[in-house]
Write a protein that holds these residues in place. Structure first.
Motif, PDB file in Angstrom:
ATOM      1  N   GLY A  65      65.585  37.153  60.133  1.00 50.68           N
ATOM      2  CA  GLY A  65      65.222  36.230  61.357  1.00 50.68           C
ATOM      3  C   GLY A  65      66.205  37.453  63.207  1.00 50.68           C
ATOM      4  O   GLY A  65      65.654  38.522  62.961  1.00 50.68           O
ATOM      5  N   ASP A  66      66.596  36.335  63.774  1.00 51.06           N
ATOM      6  CA  ASP A  66      67.415  36.766  64.674  1.00 51.06           C
ATOM      7  C   ASP A  66      69.254  37.660  65.040  1.00 51.06           C
ATOM      8  O   ASP A  66      69.943  38.408  64.983  1.00 51.06           O
ATOM      9  N   GLN A  67      69.290  37.358  63.292  1.00 55.11           N
ATOM     10  CA  GLN A  67      70.705  37.753  62.712  1.00 55.11           C
ATOM     11  C   GLN A  67      70.401  38.446  61.840  1.00 55.11           C
ATOM     12  O   GLN A  67      69.800  39.237  60.774  1.00 55.11           O
ATOM     13  N   HIS A  68      71.686  39.368  61.957  1.00 53.14           N
ATOM     14  CA  HIS A  68      71.933  40.797  61.793  1.00 53.14           C
ATOM     15  C   HIS A  68      72.398  40.421  60.605  1.00 53.14           C
ATOM     16  O   HIS A  68      73.802  40.475  60.153  1.00 53.14           O
ATOM     17  N   VAL A  69      72.611  41.042  59.107  1.00 55.20           N
ATOM     18  CA  VAL A  69      72.345  40.478  58.538  1.00 55.20           C
ATOM     19  C   VAL A  69      73.094  41.188  56.997  1.00 55.20           C
ATOM     20  O   VAL A  69      74.043  41.412  56.107  1.00 55.20           O
ATOM     21  N   GLY A  70      72.835  42.610  57.233  1.00 52.25           N
ATOM     22  CA  GLY A  70      73.525  43.727  55.981  1.00 52.25           C
ATOM     23  C   GLY A  70      73.067  45.052  56.981  1.00 52.25           C
ATOM     24  O   GLY A  70      72.487  45.394  57.970  1.00 52.25           O
ATOM     25  N   VAL A  71      73.097  46.017  55.727  1.00 47.88           N
ATOM     26  CA  VAL A  71      72.938  48.281  56.594  1.00 47.88           C
ATOM     27  C   VAL A  71      71.838  48.627  55.466  1.00 47.88           C
ATOM     28  O   VAL A  71      72.680  48.159  54.087  1.00 47.88           O
ATOM     29  N   VAL A  72      71.273  48.968  55.791  1.00 48.72           N
ATOM     30  CA  VAL A  72      70.101  50.194  54.811  1.00 48.72           C
ATOM     31  C   VAL A  72      70.237  51.100  55.167  1.00 48.72           C
ATOM     32  O   VAL A  72      70.120  51.749  56.137  1.00 48.72           O
ATOM     33  N   VAL A  73      71.043  52.469  54.326  1.00 51.39           N
ATOM     34  CA  VAL A  73      71.175  53.219  54.263  1.00 51.39           C
ATOM     35  C   VAL A  73      70.729  54.800  53.498  1.00 51.39           C
ATOM     36  O   VAL A  73      70.616  53.744  52.236  1.00 51.39           O
ATOM     37  N   LEU A  74      69.790  55.126  54.473  1.00 54.67           N
ATOM     38  CA  LEU A  74      69.408  55.550  53.787  1.00 54.67           C
ATOM     39  C   LEU A  74      69.638  57.144  53.934  1.00 54.67           C
ATOM     40  O   LEU A  74      69.697  57.969  54.633  1.00 54.67           O
ATOM     41  N   TYR A  75      69.257  57.991  52.089  1.00 55.76           N
ATOM     42  CA  TYR A  75      69.178  59.125  51.591  1.00 55.76           C
ATOM     43  C   TYR A  75      68.271  60.534  51.185  1.00 55.76           C
ATOM     44  O   TYR A  75      68.115  60.052  50.137  1.00 55.76           O
ATOM     45  N   GLU A  76      67.708  61.133  51.784  1.00 60.40           N
ATOM     46  CA  GLU A  76      67.122  61.800  50.255  1.00 60.40           C
ATOM     47  C   GLU A  76      65.753  61.040  50.451  1.00 60.40           C
ATOM     48  O   GLU A  76      64.958  60.194  50.882  1.00 60.40           O
ATOM     49  N   ASP A  77      65.653  60.137  48.815  1.00 59.66           N
ATOM     50  CA  ASP A  77      64.772  60.395  48.568  1.00 59.66           C
ATOM     51  C   ASP A  77      65.498  57.942  47.880  1.00 59.66           C
ATOM     52  O   ASP A  77      64.445  57.707  47.409  1.00 59.66           O
ATOM     53  N   SER A  78      66.376  57.925  48.272  1.00 61.20           N
ATOM     54  CA  SER A  78      67.220  57.252  47.887  1.00 61.20           C
ATOM     55  C   SER A  78      67.538  56.448  48.977  1.00 61.20           C
ATOM     56  O   SER A  78      67.776  56.556  50.244  1.00 61.20           O
ATOM     57  N   SER A  79      68.628  54.905  48.279  1.00 64.23           N
ATOM     58  CA  SER A  79      68.433  53.544  49.421  1.00 64.23           C
ATOM     59  C   SER A  79      69.992  53.399  49.236  1.00 64.23           C
ATOM     60  O   SER A  79      70.021  52.704  48.130  1.00 64.23           O
ATOM     61  N   LEU A  80      70.907  52.411  49.967  1.00 66.45           N
ATOM     62  CA  LEU A  80      71.958  52.054  49.810  1.00 66.45           C
ATOM     63  C   LEU A  80      71.672  50.563  50.125  1.00 66.45           C
ATOM     64  O   LEU A  80      71.646  51.023  51.922  1.00 66.45           O
TER      65      LEU A  80
END
Length: 212
Positions: free
Chosen positions: A61-76
């Motif tokens: 919704g309007d709330q930021h609840v997490g972080v996605v970190v992209l590196y090469e073909d993977s994500s954290l």
């Protein structure tokens, strides 16, 4: 991608020594001594700067609840939750994850017990690792998906990132497992601009994209 924000006034040697970390690595609580380095301030999380990573906010919704970190073909994926003073939230969260994803198995990792295996995703399945860290009144969940869950070089870069994250829990009452709210860097800069007359509106700050 976004740029780190430099400190305005360096600390003295005495101040740095008095704040020497008592542990080798984090994630760090904002109130404990931790390395004084340039970090991306997202409110509830302060992230180390790595120019090779593409960092995005995950929103509900309007709330930021997490972080996605992209590196090469993977994500954290990172999410900080409020936890009881007694800790131990990872035991409960791990049980819930295993109930939903039965292909995951427990194993020992750098932060203790973690979950690893294959998870079903659109178009097939991907390797995944779920790592939980119990902190003082907070819990940090880290999920690595993609080839990096198996590749030690990529997962090592992600784990080094996690080890230098600072969690800002705050003192306000929060429900168990309630997400610790994050904010865009420019939103925080707007507040700082109101509080600091010397702030320069022409200086570019961190830039961050958003994932919903």
């Amino acid at each position: 991608m976004f740029r780190r924000r430099r400190r305005e006034q360096p600390e003295t040697v005495a101040e740095q020594e008095s704040q020497a970390p008592t542990r080798e690595s984090g994630p760090w609580d904002a109130d404990e001594p931790h390395p004084d380095t340039d970090r991306i301030d997202l409110g509830g999380l302060r992230l180390p700067h790595n120019p090779d990573f593409d960092v995005r906010l995950a929103s509900l919704g309007d709330q930021h609840v997490g972080v996605v970190v992209l590196y090469e073909d993977s994500s954290l994926q990172l999410q900080a939750l409020a936890a009881p003073r007694s800790g131990g939230l990872w035991d409960d969260v791990r049980t819930k994850i295993v109930a939903q994803v039965k292909t995951l198995q427990e194993r020992e990792g750098p932060f203790g017990v973690e979950l690893a295996g294959e998870v079903a995703m659109e178009g097939g399945s991907r390797a995944a690792r779920y790592i939980g860290i119990d902190g003082p009144r907070w819990f940090l969940l880290a999920a690595i998906t993609g080839p990096g869950a198996l590749d030690e070089r990529v997962s090592g870069a992600f784990l080094d990132f996690v080890k230098d994250v600072v969690v800002v829990r705050g003192d306000e009452p929060m429900a168990r497992e309630e997400p610790i709210t994050l904010s865009r860097p420019h939103e925080r800069q707007a507040v700082e601009q109101d509080e600091r007359p010397a702030f320069s509106p022409f200086k570019r700050g961190p830039e961050i994209s958003e994932t919903r």
